[in-house]
Scaffold this motif. Structure first.
Motif, short mmCIF file in Angstrom:
data_model
loop_
_atom_site.label_atom_id
_atom_site.label_comp_id
_atom_site.label_asym_id
_atom_site.label_seq_id
_atom_site.Cartn_x
_atom_site.Cartn_y
_atom_site.Cartn_z
N LEU A 50 0.83 -1.20 0.00
CA LEU A 50 0.00 0.00 0.00
C LEU A 50 0.86 1.25 0.00
O LEU A 50 0.63 2.20 -0.76
CB LEU A 50 -0.95 0.01 1.20
CG LEU A 50 -1.80 1.28 1.36
CD1 LEU A 50 -2.68 1.50 0.13
CD2 LEU A 50 -2.63 1.20 2.62
N CYS A 51 1.90 1.25 0.82
CA CYS A 51 2.79 2.42 0.89
C CYS A 51 3.50 2.62 -0.45
O CYS A 51 3.64 3.74 -0.92
CB CYS A 51 3.79 2.24 2.02
SG CYS A 51 4.84 3.69 2.28
N ALA A 52 3.95 1.52 -1.05
CA ALA A 52 4.63 1.63 -2.35
C ALA A 52 3.68 2.23 -3.39
O ALA A 52 4.10 3.07 -4.20
CB ALA A 52 5.12 0.26 -2.80
N SER A 53 2.41 1.83 -3.37
CA SER A 53 1.43 2.39 -4.31
C SER A 53 1.22 3.87 -4.07
O SER A 53 1.11 4.66 -5.01
CB SER A 53 0.09 1.66 -4.18
OG SER A 53 0.23 0.32 -4.58
N THR A 61 1.14 10.97 -2.47
CA THR A 61 2.32 11.16 -1.62
C THR A 61 2.27 12.53 -0.95
O THR A 61 2.49 12.64 0.26
CB THR A 61 3.62 11.02 -2.44
OG1 THR A 61 3.66 9.72 -3.01
CG2 THR A 61 4.84 11.23 -1.58
N THR A 62 1.98 13.53 -1.73
CA THR A 62 1.92 14.89 -1.19
C THR A 62 0.89 14.98 -0.06
O THR A 62 1.17 15.53 1.00
CB THR A 62 1.57 15.90 -2.30
OG1 THR A 62 2.57 15.83 -3.29
CG2 THR A 62 1.48 17.31 -1.75
N PHE A 63 -0.27 14.41 -0.27
CA PHE A 63 -1.34 14.51 0.72
C PHE A 63 -1.12 13.56 1.90
O PHE A 63 -1.02 14.00 3.05
CB PHE A 63 -2.70 14.24 0.08
CG PHE A 63 -3.82 14.34 1.06
CD1 PHE A 63 -4.25 15.58 1.52
CD2 PHE A 63 -4.43 13.20 1.54
CE1 PHE A 63 -5.28 15.67 2.44
CE2 PHE A 63 -5.47 13.29 2.46
CZ PHE A 63 -5.89 14.52 2.92
N LEU A 64 -1.03 12.27 1.64
CA LEU A 64 -0.96 11.27 2.72
C LEU A 64 0.39 11.28 3.45
O LEU A 64 0.42 11.32 4.68
CB LEU A 64 -1.25 9.88 2.18
CG LEU A 64 -2.65 9.67 1.63
CD1 LEU A 64 -2.76 8.32 0.96
CD2 LEU A 64 -3.68 9.78 2.74
N CYS A 65 1.46 11.21 2.69
CA CYS A 65 2.77 11.10 3.33
C CYS A 65 3.15 12.38 4.07
O CYS A 65 3.75 12.33 5.14
CB CYS A 65 3.83 10.72 2.31
SG CYS A 65 3.54 9.09 1.58
N SER A 66 2.79 13.52 3.51
CA SER A 66 3.14 14.77 4.19
C SER A 66 2.37 14.91 5.50
O SER A 66 2.92 15.38 6.50
CB SER A 66 2.90 15.97 3.29
OG SER A 66 1.53 16.13 3.01
N ILE A 83 10.77 7.85 16.90
CA ILE A 83 9.55 7.06 16.90
C ILE A 83 9.54 6.16 15.69
O ILE A 83 10.24 6.39 14.71
CB ILE A 83 8.27 7.93 16.92
CG1 ILE A 83 8.17 8.79 15.67
CG2 ILE A 83 8.20 8.77 18.17
CD1 ILE A 83 6.82 9.46 15.50
N VAL A 84 8.75 5.11 15.77
CA VAL A 84 8.60 4.16 14.67
C VAL A 84 7.15 4.19 14.23
O VAL A 84 6.24 4.15 15.05
CB VAL A 84 8.98 2.73 15.12
CG1 VAL A 84 8.72 1.73 14.02
CG2 VAL A 84 10.44 2.69 15.56
N ASP A 85 6.94 4.28 12.92
CA ASP A 85 5.60 4.27 12.37
C ASP A 85 5.61 3.36 11.15
O ASP A 85 6.62 3.27 10.47
CB ASP A 85 5.19 5.70 11.98
CG ASP A 85 3.71 5.78 11.67
OD1 ASP A 85 3.33 5.35 10.56
OD2 ASP A 85 2.98 6.28 12.52
N LEU A 86 4.51 2.71 10.87
CA LEU A 86 4.46 1.77 9.76
C LEU A 86 4.25 2.42 8.41
O LEU A 86 4.28 1.76 7.40
CB LEU A 86 3.36 0.73 10.00
CG LEU A 86 3.62 -0.19 11.18
CD1 LEU A 86 2.45 -1.15 11.36
CD2 LEU A 86 4.91 -0.96 11.02
N CYS A 87 3.99 3.72 8.36
CA CYS A 87 3.76 4.37 7.09
C CYS A 87 5.07 4.85 6.50
O CYS A 87 5.84 5.50 7.15
CB CYS A 87 2.81 5.55 7.25
SG CYS A 87 2.34 6.28 5.67
#
Length: 87
Positions: A50-53, A61-66, A83-87
């Protein structure tokens, strides 16, 4: 943020890449180094499908990852620890 320190002030880029690569291999997870705004400067390791997509779609990427990076950065500034996050 003019005059702010960057990760490159602490270690050379190849040193950061080696560290990220080792952590990715040792823990079997993707690693990333970000700037003070949460922009990814370097990354290693495989991401979840999902993250790769999401990363393959510039607007996602701009919206979700930021948003995720900004939230993680806010938490890091509060707790003053990695911290560790799965995204």
């Amino acid at each position: 943020m003019e005059g702010a320190m960057t990760p490159w002030d602490l270690r050379a880029e190849d040193e950061w890449n080696a560290l990220l690569r080792k952590l990715a291999e040792d823990f079997g997870m993707a690693t990333a180094l970000t700037d003070h705004e949460g922009n990814v400067l370097a990354a290693h390791g495989d991401r979840f499908p999902l993250c790769a997509s999401i990363r393959d779609n510039a607007s996602a990427t701009t919206f979700l990852c930021s948003q995720t990076a900004a939230t993680m950065l806010r938490i890091v500034r509060q707790v003053r620890k990695p911290i560790v996050d799965l995204c």
